[in-house]
Design a protein around this motif. Structure first.
Motif, PDB file in Angstrom:
ATOM      1  N   THR A  17      12.311 -26.440  -2.091  1.00  0.00           N
ATOM      2  CA  THR A  17      11.882 -26.491  -3.488  1.00  0.00           C
ATOM      3  C   THR A  17      12.792 -27.401  -4.300  1.00  0.00           C
ATOM      4  OG1 THR A  17      11.467 -25.174  -5.485  1.00  0.00           O
ATOM      5  CG2 THR A  17      13.267 -24.474  -4.099  1.00  0.00           C
ATOM      6  N   ARG A 184       3.859 -22.107  -3.072  1.00  0.00           N
ATOM      7  CA  ARG A 184       4.012 -21.041  -4.054  1.00  0.00           C
ATOM      8  C   ARG A 184       4.719 -21.584  -5.302  1.00  0.00           C
ATOM      9  NH1 ARG A 184       8.439 -17.239  -0.832  1.00  0.00           N
ATOM     10  NH2 ARG A 184      10.314 -18.439  -1.363  1.00  0.00           N
ATOM     11  N   LEU A 185       4.428 -20.942  -6.424  1.00  0.00           N
ATOM     12  CA  LEU A 185       5.059 -21.280  -7.691  1.00  0.00           C
ATOM     13  C   LEU A 185       6.203 -20.312  -7.938  1.00  0.00           C
ATOM     14  CD1 LEU A 185       1.876 -21.821  -9.909  1.00  0.00           C
ATOM     15  CD2 LEU A 185       3.093 -23.497  -8.497  1.00  0.00           C
ATOM     16  N   ARG A 186       7.280 -20.808  -8.524  1.00  0.00           N
ATOM     17  CA  ARG A 186       8.455 -19.973  -8.751  1.00  0.00           C
ATOM     18  C   ARG A 186       8.944 -20.170 -10.182  1.00  0.00           C
ATOM     19  NH1 ARG A 186      12.167 -18.230  -4.778  1.00  0.00           N
ATOM     20  NH2 ARG A 186      13.491 -16.606  -5.674  1.00  0.00           N
ATOM     21  N   THR A 187       9.145 -19.092 -10.900  1.00  0.00           N
ATOM     22  CA  THR A 187       9.748 -19.159 -12.229  1.00  0.00           C
ATOM     23  C   THR A 187      10.867 -18.130 -12.318  1.00  0.00           C
ATOM     24  OG1 THR A 187       8.186 -17.569 -13.201  1.00  0.00           O
ATOM     25  CG2 THR A 187       7.608 -19.907 -13.337  1.00  0.00           C
ATOM     26  N   PHE A 208      11.965 -23.371 -13.123  1.00  0.00           N
ATOM     27  CA  PHE A 208      10.665 -23.336 -12.457  1.00  0.00           C
ATOM     28  C   PHE A 208      10.613 -24.420 -11.388  1.00  0.00           C
ATOM     29  CE2 PHE A 208      10.245 -26.106 -16.124  1.00  0.00           C
ATOM     30  CZ  PHE A 208       9.592 -27.231 -15.626  1.00  0.00           C
ATOM     31  N   VAL A 210       8.083 -25.805  -7.597  1.00  0.00           N
ATOM     32  CA  VAL A 210       7.027 -25.663  -6.601  1.00  0.00           C
ATOM     33  C   VAL A 210       7.704 -25.579  -5.237  1.00  0.00           C
ATOM     34  CG1 VAL A 210       5.016 -26.731  -5.534  1.00  0.00           C
ATOM     35  CG2 VAL A 210       5.363 -26.923  -8.005  1.00  0.00           C
TER      36      VAL A 210
END
Length: 216
Positions: A17, A184-187, A208, A210
């Motif tokens: 990421t 997946r998206l990560r915040t 944030f 990807v």
């Protein structure tokens, strides 16, 4: 739609990421690159994390139905994570930890000594009753050393896991949303921890990115 167990199976493997972090109070922006290696927990790993579990900042830790949990190691999913992060300034951080997710239905007794989450992290479980909530246990914290516990919510239809962790000086809300088997998206939102039993409201950091799963 991924079930609770299937979500963690999908999370195993090597992920990469590139994240962007915004320091909202200082007005600074920083980027970083991270590689994650995620493996499933063994039964012995799960028992060790359970034995170390505690609620950060609480006088007492929740007690779990250890007999039921020991009878079926698949009841509580989890993973072992090892990661290496390199910031655009050249700073490097490496860490490994184990995390276990125990739904509230496996509590041995009701537990109410939980700080209120930020408003943005509050989830209504009714009327559908779909969301799974419980305790998120780690053998190591990110911001502070030692075993630590937080709260998690998993929403199957959104394939989203959200983890809220209270440290002594901050509260971190970490969300993962799987939008494809390899994406997946990560915040991550970090709040200042307020005095008293009130929801955190002052945001210190927002990150944030990807995350992509690499071929085996």
């Amino acid at each position: 739609m991924l079930s609770f167990q299937a979500f963690f199976v999908t999370c195993t493997g090597l992920w990469t990421t590139e994240r962007t972090y915004h320091s909202t109070l200082r007005g600074e922006v920083e980027r970083s690159y991270t590689e994650f290696r995620v493996d499933p927990l063994t039964a012995a790993d799960k028992q060790k994390v359970l034995s170390l579990s505690q609620v950060n900042g609480a006088a007492q830790a929740p007690s779990f139905d250890l007999v039921t949990l020991a009878s079926d190691e698949t009841l509580c999913p989890g993973f072992a994570i090892a990661f290496d992060t390199r910031s655009e300034k050249g700073e490097q951080v490496s860490m490994s930890l184990k995390a276990l997710f125990v739904p509230d239905r496996y509590l041995a007794a009701p537990f109410s000594d939980i700080p209120p989450p930020p408003l943005a992290a509050q989830v209504t479980t009714e009327p559908t009753g779909e969301a799974i909530q419980g305790f998120y246990l780690r053998d190591e914290g990110y911001s502070e050393a030692g075993a630590i516990a937080g709260r998690f919510t998993y929403q199957p239809t959104r394939q989203t896991l959200e983890m809220t962790t209270y440290y002594r000086r901050s509260c971190a809300v970490d969300q993962m949303r799987i939008i494809a088997p390899d994406l997946r998206l990560r915040t991550i939102v970090t709040y200042q921890r307020p005095e008293g039993n009130v929801p955190p409201s002052v945001i210190d950091l927002v990150g944030f990115g990807v995350e992509r799963k690499q071929p085996a």
